[in-house]
Design a protein around this motif. Structure first.
Motif, PDB file in Angstrom:
ATOM      1  N   ARG A   1       0.843  -2.997   8.866  1.00 29.98           N
ATOM      2  CA  ARG A   1       0.286  -2.952  10.214  1.00 29.98           C
ATOM      3  C   ARG A   1       0.791  -1.744  11.015  1.00 29.98           C
ATOM      4  N   GLY A   2       1.659  -0.960  10.394  1.00 33.42           N
ATOM      5  CA  GLY A   2       2.202   0.193  11.088  1.00 33.42           C
ATOM      6  C   GLY A   2       3.431  -0.108  11.913  1.00 33.42           C
ATOM      7  N   ALA A   3       3.958  -1.329  11.820  1.00 28.65           N
ATOM      8  CA  ALA A   3       5.188  -1.703  12.516  1.00 28.65           C
ATOM      9  C   ALA A   3       6.372  -1.526  11.569  1.00 28.65           C
ATOM     10  N   MET A   4       7.564  -1.510  12.116  1.00 30.38           N
ATOM     11  CA  MET A   4       8.756  -1.407  11.277  1.00 30.38           C
ATOM     12  C   MET A   4       8.808  -2.604  10.319  1.00 30.38           C
ATOM     13  N   HIS A   5       9.058  -2.338   9.052  1.00 32.17           N
ATOM     14  CA  HIS A   5       9.119  -3.406   8.055  1.00 32.17           C
ATOM     15  C   HIS A   5      10.443  -4.157   8.196  1.00 32.17           C
ATOM     16  N   GLU A   6      10.384  -5.462   7.970  1.00 31.65           N
ATOM     17  CA  GLU A   6      11.587  -6.279   8.087  1.00 31.65           C
ATOM     18  C   GLU A   6      12.688  -5.795   7.141  1.00 31.65           C
TER      19      GLU A   6
ATOM     20  N   ALA B   1      -4.487 -16.597   7.591  1.00 34.47           N
ATOM     21  CA  ALA B   1      -4.964 -16.011   8.835  1.00 34.47           C
ATOM     22  C   ALA B   1      -3.932 -16.078   9.948  1.00 34.47           C
ATOM     23  N   ALA B   2      -2.787 -16.681   9.666  1.00 35.48           N
ATOM     24  CA  ALA B   2      -1.743 -16.814  10.686  1.00 35.48           C
ATOM     25  C   ALA B   2      -1.139 -15.459  11.012  1.00 35.48           C
ATOM     26  N   GLY B   3      -0.325 -15.448  12.066  1.00 31.55           N
ATOM     27  CA  GLY B   3       0.323 -14.207  12.475  1.00 31.55           C
ATOM     28  C   GLY B   3       1.292 -13.709  11.420  1.00 31.55           C
ATOM     29  N   SER B   4       1.858 -12.549  11.673  1.00 31.32           N
ATOM     30  CA  SER B   4       2.778 -11.958  10.705  1.00 31.32           C
ATOM     31  C   SER B   4       4.001 -12.846  10.534  1.00 31.32           C
TER      32      SER B   4
ATOM     33  N   LYS C   1       0.828  -1.190   0.000  1.00 29.40           N
ATOM     34  CA  LYS C   1       0.000   0.000   0.000  1.00 29.40           C
ATOM     35  C   LYS C   1       0.869   1.249   0.000  1.00 29.40           C
ATOM     36  N   ASP C   2       0.266   2.369  -0.368  1.00 25.77           N
ATOM     37  CA  ASP C   2       0.981   3.632  -0.312  1.00 25.77           C
ATOM     38  C   ASP C   2       1.480   3.863   1.108  1.00 25.77           C
ATOM     39  N   GLY C   3       2.747   4.218   1.217  1.00 27.24           N
ATOM     40  CA  GLY C   3       3.326   4.471   2.524  1.00 27.24           C
ATOM     41  C   GLY C   3       3.992   3.266   3.136  1.00 27.24           C
ATOM     42  N   SER C   4       3.760   2.055   2.561  1.00 33.93           N
ATOM     43  CA  SER C   4       4.417   0.877   3.100  1.00 33.93           C
ATOM     44  C   SER C   4       5.820   0.758   2.523  1.00 33.93           C
ATOM     45  N   TYR C   5       6.642   0.004   3.193  1.00 34.08           N
ATOM     46  CA  TYR C   5       8.050  -0.112   2.794  1.00 34.08           C
ATOM     47  C   TYR C   5       8.222  -0.641   1.373  1.00 34.08           C
ATOM     48  N   PRO C   6       7.596  -1.780   0.999  1.00 36.03           N
ATOM     49  CA  PRO C   6       7.776  -2.269  -0.378  1.00 36.03           C
ATOM     50  C   PRO C   6       7.314  -1.266  -1.429  1.00 36.03           C
ATOM     51  N   ALA C   7       6.201  -0.580  -1.132  1.00 36.62           N
ATOM     52  CA  ALA C   7       5.691   0.405  -2.089  1.00 36.62           C
ATOM     53  C   ALA C   7       6.669   1.555  -2.243  1.00 36.62           C
ATOM     54  N   ASP C   8       7.312   1.945  -1.152  1.00 39.45           N
ATOM     55  CA  ASP C   8       8.260   3.052  -1.218  1.00 39.45           C
ATOM     56  C   ASP C   8       9.481   2.679  -2.043  1.00 39.45           C
ATOM     57  N   LEU C   9       9.867   1.412  -2.014  1.00 40.60           N
ATOM     58  CA  LEU C   9      10.984   0.960  -2.840  1.00 40.60           C
ATOM     59  C   LEU C   9      10.597   0.874  -4.313  1.00 40.60           C
TER      60      LEU C   9
ATOM     61  N   MET D   1      23.709   3.482  15.147  1.00 39.24           N
ATOM     62  CA  MET D   1      22.939   4.119  14.096  1.00 39.24           C
ATOM     63  C   MET D   1      21.454   3.959  14.390  1.00 39.24           C
ATOM     64  N   ALA D   2      20.684   5.019  14.177  1.00 43.17           N
ATOM     65  CA  ALA D   2      19.254   5.007  14.501  1.00 43.17           C
ATOM     66  C   ALA D   2      18.404   5.142  13.250  1.00 43.17           C
ATOM     67  N   MET D   3      17.212   4.545  13.296  1.00 43.15           N
ATOM     68  CA  MET D   3      16.235   4.650  12.214  1.00 43.15           C
ATOM     69  C   MET D   3      14.878   4.996  12.814  1.00 43.15           C
ATOM     70  N   ASP D   4      14.248   6.051  12.301  1.00 46.36           N
ATOM     71  CA  ASP D   4      12.946   6.470  12.798  1.00 46.36           C
ATOM     72  C   ASP D   4      11.824   5.612  12.225  1.00 46.36           C
ATOM     73  N   ALA D   5      10.703   5.609  12.935  1.00 48.62           N
ATOM     74  CA  ALA D   5       9.517   4.883  12.467  1.00 48.62           C
ATOM     75  C   ALA D   5       8.737   5.770  11.499  1.00 48.62           C
ATOM     76  N   ALA D   6       9.415   6.196  10.446  1.00 43.30           N
ATOM     77  CA  ALA D   6       8.777   7.028   9.431  1.00 43.30           C
ATOM     78  C   ALA D   6       7.870   6.155   8.560  1.00 43.30           C
ATOM     79  N   ALA D   7       6.892   6.766   7.905  1.00 45.73           N
ATOM     80  CA  ALA D   7       5.896   6.016   7.132  1.00 45.73           C
ATOM     81  C   ALA D   7       6.529   5.101   6.106  1.00 45.73           C
ATOM     82  N   MET D   8       7.602   5.560   5.444  1.00 46.71           N
ATOM     83  CA  MET D   8       8.212   4.739   4.398  1.00 46.71           C
ATOM     84  C   MET D   8       9.007   3.548   4.949  1.00 46.71           C
ATOM     85  N   ASN D   9       9.132   3.448   6.277  1.00 47.20           N
ATOM     86  CA  ASN D   9       9.842   2.322   6.890  1.00 47.20           C
ATOM     87  C   ASN D   9       8.900   1.300   7.525  1.00 47.20           C
ATOM     88  N   LEU D  10       7.592   1.472   7.335  1.00 49.33           N
ATOM     89  CA  LEU D  10       6.612   0.642   8.028  1.00 49.33           C
ATOM     90  C   LEU D  10       5.959  -0.395   7.112  1.00 49.33           C
ATOM     91  N   ASP D  11       5.357  -1.399   7.755  1.00 47.99           N
ATOM     92  CA  ASP D  11       4.589  -2.379   7.000  1.00 47.99           C
ATOM     93  C   ASP D  11       3.109  -2.002   7.052  1.00 47.99           C
TER      94      ASP D  11
END
Length: 299
Positions: A205-210, A70-73, A10-18, A193-203
């Motif tokens: 579900r709103g969690a950090m993308h792997e 239906a399993a977990g992430s 989806k728009d804003g998700s990590y794969p979409a941003d790539l 090194m730090a990485m923020d929980a910015a929209a383009m880094n999320l999956d």
């Protein structure tokens, strides 16, 4: 199956941003494509973190079969990426399932450029077991090892020294800049090194993308060697292998990677990386980066 996987991008998700595109996805294999775009590069090359991210995304596409929808992430409990050559063009990612054993899916991935040249190969073990079962209230915590990262501080002179050179290199990378990575600490043989929980880094579900975690491991692990071999004119190097383990569900907060050089010879440097939740300091992932210096790099 393709529709099920596509819904994650989806728009804003990590794969979409790539800019990842799904060509085929099924229980036995998947085929993805990544266009060559400046935002995924560093010094004109597709960043190693983007390549590692593609391995994770494609392996998850294969592991997400309809009977387990239906399993977990999903999470990569183990991954190894070998980088064969740099990519200056669009790449194609092909992953095939090797075996399924209970909640585990084993797969192999080959990444090639648009000319058919091998760029990277990888093996992954993906779990759909859901959240880990560690007792509540007793999460694993990581304290900076004494003498390694305790008291790490940046130089006050941002334009000089190793830290200045590292930050300049990070700023020059569209891929790392877009991920909003920042250097939090540096000393000889160690980097934070730090990485923020910015929209383009999320999956979705709103969690950090792997993939973002793999990028953080790659960036910290490839940066750390330059604290023992200071950057100089004409010096260069490249990640030749990355191994990673994701320990459980990823948080919605930012992450911090702590990298420490464990060994090196005249050309090769081995760096361990631990990724912790910036809020709770719970360990979220471990990784090892093998980095190779060019002949022009000094000691």
């Amino acid at each position: 199956m393709t529709e099920n996987v596509s819904s994650q991008f989806k728009d804003g998700s990590y794969p979409a941003d790539l800019g990842v595109k799904i060509e085929t996805a099924g229980d036995a294999q998947s085929r993805l494509a990544l266009p060559y775009e400046e935002r995924n590069t560093m010094f004109g090359l597709v960043h190693g973190g983007a390549i590692a991210s593609l391995v994770s995304i494609s392996a998850h596409a294969v592991a997400r079969e309809p009977s387990r929808a239906a399993a977990g992430s999903l999470r990569s409990v183990s991954m190894h990426v070998g980088y064969v050559r740099a990519a200056r063009k669009a790449v194609t990612v092909e992953t095939r399932a090797v075996r399924r054993v209970r909640e585990l899916g084993f797969s192999e991935t080959l990444i090639t450029d648009e000319d058919g040249n091998a760029v990277a190969h990888a093996s992954s073990t993906v779990s759909d077991a859901g959240p880990d079962s560690a007792p509540a209230g007793s999460p694993p915590l990581l304290d900076p090892p004494e003498g390694e990262l305790a008291g790490v501080a940046l130089s006050d002179d941002a334009s000089g020294g190793v830290d200045g050179a590292i930050r300049a290199a990070m700023a020059a990378s569209p891929f790392l800049s877009r991920r909003q990575l920042r250097l939090a600490g540096v000393r000889r043989g160690a980097v934070e090194m730090a990485m923020d929980a910015a929209a383009m880094n999320l999956d979705e579900r709103g969690a950090m993308h792997e993939g973002a975690v793999l990028t953080l491991i790659d960036a910290a692990g490839a940066t750390c060697p330059w604290t023992v071999v200071p950057p100089s004119p004409g010096a260069s190097g490249a990640t030749i292998a990355l191994s990673a383990q994701i320990l459980g569900p990823l948080p919605q907060s930012g992450l911090v990677a702590r990298a420490v050089v464990r060994a090196r010879d005249a050309r090769i440097c081995w760096t361990d990386v631990a990724v912790v939740d910036s809020a709770s300091r719970r360990v979220r992932a471990f990784g090892t980066v093998v980095y190779r210096f060019s002949e022009k790099s000094g000691s």
